[in-house]
Write a protein that holds these residues in place. Structure first.
Motif, PDB file in Angstrom:
ATOM      1  N   THR A   1      -5.958   8.500   4.409  1.00 58.05           N
ATOM      2  CA  THR A   1      -4.624   8.238   3.866  1.00 58.05           C
ATOM      3  C   THR A   1      -4.683   7.981   2.367  1.00 58.05           C
ATOM      4  O   THR A   1      -3.765   8.353   1.642  1.00 58.05           O
ATOM      5  CB  THR A   1      -3.985   7.032   4.590  1.00 58.05           C
ATOM      6  OG1 THR A   1      -3.974   7.300   5.978  1.00 58.05           O
ATOM      7  CG2 THR A   1      -2.585   6.763   4.105  1.00 58.05           C
TER       8      THR A   1
ATOM      9  N   LEU B   1      -3.793   2.990   9.535  1.00 57.04           N
ATOM     10  CA  LEU B   1      -3.904   4.423   9.292  1.00 57.04           C
ATOM     11  C   LEU B   1      -5.355   4.788   8.979  1.00 57.04           C
ATOM     12  O   LEU B   1      -6.147   3.928   8.596  1.00 57.04           O
ATOM     13  CB  LEU B   1      -3.004   4.817   8.120  1.00 57.04           C
ATOM     14  CG  LEU B   1      -1.512   4.550   8.316  1.00 57.04           C
ATOM     15  CD1 LEU B   1      -0.758   4.789   7.028  1.00 57.04           C
ATOM     16  CD2 LEU B   1      -0.961   5.412   9.430  1.00 57.04           C
TER      17      LEU B   1
ATOM     18  N   LEU C   1      -1.206   1.540  -2.906  1.00 59.19           N
ATOM     19  CA  LEU C   1      -0.195   1.683  -1.851  1.00 59.19           C
ATOM     20  C   LEU C   1      -0.832   2.140  -0.544  1.00 59.19           C
ATOM     21  O   LEU C   1      -0.472   1.649   0.535  1.00 59.19           O
ATOM     22  CB  LEU C   1       0.884   2.684  -2.275  1.00 59.19           C
ATOM     23  CG  LEU C   1       1.879   2.224  -3.319  1.00 59.19           C
ATOM     24  CD1 LEU C   1       2.724   3.396  -3.810  1.00 59.19           C
ATOM     25  CD2 LEU C   1       2.769   1.120  -2.766  1.00 59.19           C
ATOM     26  N   ALA C   2      -1.763   3.076  -0.633  1.00 56.10           N
ATOM     27  CA  ALA C   2      -2.423   3.576   0.575  1.00 56.10           C
ATOM     28  C   ALA C   2      -3.237   2.492   1.255  1.00 56.10           C
ATOM     29  O   ALA C   2      -3.221   2.382   2.490  1.00 56.10           O
ATOM     30  CB  ALA C   2      -3.304   4.769   0.227  1.00 56.10           C
TER      31      ALA C   2
ATOM     32  N   ALA D   1      -1.376  -2.237   6.909  1.00 55.80           N
ATOM     33  CA  ALA D   1      -0.144  -2.513   7.656  1.00 55.80           C
ATOM     34  C   ALA D   1      -0.051  -1.711   8.942  1.00 55.80           C
ATOM     35  O   ALA D   1       0.371  -2.223   9.975  1.00 55.80           O
ATOM     36  CB  ALA D   1       1.074  -2.229   6.784  1.00 55.80           C
ATOM     37  N   ALA D   2      -0.433  -0.442   8.893  1.00 51.77           N
ATOM     38  CA  ALA D   2      -0.186   0.443  10.032  1.00 51.77           C
ATOM     39  C   ALA D   2      -1.461   0.985  10.662  1.00 51.77           C
ATOM     40  O   ALA D   2      -1.388   1.861  11.521  1.00 51.77           O
ATOM     41  CB  ALA D   2       0.699   1.604   9.590  1.00 51.77           C
TER      42      ALA D   2
ATOM     43  N   LEU E   1       0.520  -3.073  -1.117  1.00 53.90           N
ATOM     44  CA  LEU E   1       1.846  -2.493  -1.339  1.00 53.90           C
ATOM     45  C   LEU E   1       2.490  -3.066  -2.601  1.00 53.90           C
ATOM     46  O   LEU E   1       3.116  -2.337  -3.372  1.00 53.90           O
ATOM     47  CB  LEU E   1       2.736  -2.724  -0.122  1.00 53.90           C
ATOM     48  CG  LEU E   1       2.278  -2.018   1.167  1.00 53.90           C
ATOM     49  CD1 LEU E   1       3.120  -2.475   2.350  1.00 53.90           C
ATOM     50  CD2 LEU E   1       2.306  -0.520   1.016  1.00 53.90           C
TER      51      LEU E   1
ATOM     52  N   GLY F   1      -2.591  -0.655   1.169  1.00 52.67           N
ATOM     53  CA  GLY F   1      -1.597  -1.501   1.821  1.00 52.67           C
ATOM     54  C   GLY F   1      -1.083  -0.884   3.099  1.00 52.67           C
ATOM     55  O   GLY F   1      -0.913  -1.569   4.117  1.00 52.67           O
ATOM     56  N   ALA F   2      -0.845   0.431   3.092  1.00 57.01           N
ATOM     57  CA  ALA F   2      -0.365   1.122   4.288  1.00 57.01           C
ATOM     58  C   ALA F   2      -1.428   1.130   5.384  1.00 57.01           C
ATOM     59  O   ALA F   2      -1.112   0.970   6.565  1.00 57.01           O
ATOM     60  CB  ALA F   2       0.046   2.548   3.937  1.00 57.01           C
TER      61      ALA F   2
ATOM     62  N   ALA G   1      -1.802  -6.028   3.682  1.00 55.93           N
ATOM     63  CA  ALA G   1      -0.763  -5.047   3.372  1.00 55.93           C
ATOM     64  C   ALA G   1       0.159  -5.488   2.239  1.00 55.93           C
ATOM     65  O   ALA G   1       0.435  -4.693   1.338  1.00 55.93           O
ATOM     66  CB  ALA G   1       0.032  -4.731   4.630  1.00 55.93           C
TER      67      ALA G   1
ATOM     68  N   LEU H   1      -2.317  10.252   0.033  1.00 59.44           N
ATOM     69  CA  LEU H   1      -1.204   9.643  -0.691  1.00 59.44           C
ATOM     70  C   LEU H   1      -1.392   9.778  -2.200  1.00 59.44           C
ATOM     71  O   LEU H   1      -0.428   9.993  -2.930  1.00 59.44           O
ATOM     72  CB  LEU H   1      -1.029   8.178  -0.298  1.00 59.44           C
ATOM     73  CG  LEU H   1       0.195   7.487  -0.878  1.00 59.44           C
ATOM     74  CD1 LEU H   1       1.484   8.189  -0.435  1.00 59.44           C
ATOM     75  CD2 LEU H   1       0.252   6.036  -0.453  1.00 59.44           C
TER      76      LEU H   1
END
Length: 167
Positions: free
Chosen positions: A106, A102, A92-93, A99-100, A59, A95-96, A55, A110
């Protein structure tokens, strides 16, 4: 001249930490979408898979690319807009996602939201993603909803578009 030199210096300093932010076109965009390394013949592999898919890396790369775009646009020389914004949002996606946890969709959603909110072009953004990313019948309408929602949100918040070209 000093403003543009300062923007170039700032983007260069960002590239020391994230050389992948030295974007080179549609092939590196595809690596951001797929989350895989670019071919070795290219200048800098994106390498969003394996240990670099963490992540903080995704990010950080996305934020660095957005900062480089903002520096260039602020200096009056934004250069390419469409694919660099897609690239930043793709990083960014990823990384998201790391991290989460998803879903993989995503990435496309995004990318549509970032591109459309900055350029205020929701329909063309969704169509570009649909045709260049081979999204299929399910994800294309979701990208359109994401793009239109992002534009509506940006307008409701009275956020100016990043790209103002002299008329």
């Amino acid at each position: 001249v000093l403003v543009r030199a300062g923007a170039g210096l700032g983007a260069g300093l960002l590239a020391l930490r994230y050389p992948q932010s030295l974007f080179w076109g549609e092939q590196s965009l595809q690596t951001a979408i797929d989350g895989v390394s670019a071919p070795e013949a290219l200048l800098y592999p994106v390498a969003l898979q394996g240990p670099r898919a963490a992540a903080p890396f995704g990010l950080g790369l996305g934020a660095a690319k957005l900062a480089a775009i903002a520096l260039a646009a602020g200096a009056g020389c934004p250069g390419g807009v469409i694919f660099p914004l897609f690239f930043a949002a793709g990083a960014l996606a990823h990384g998201a996602i790391a991290a989460a946890h998803l879903p993989a969709a995503t990435v496309a959603l995004l990318m549509a939201a970032v591109q459309a909110s900055v350029t205020r072009t929701p329909l063309s953004t969704a169509l570009m993603l649909a045709f260049s990313g081979n999204l299929g019948a399910t994800l294309t309408p979701l990208c359109a909803v994401s793009a239109y929602s992002a534009v509506a949100t940006a307008r409701a918040l009275a956020l100016p578009t990043l790209l103002c070209y002299p008329g």
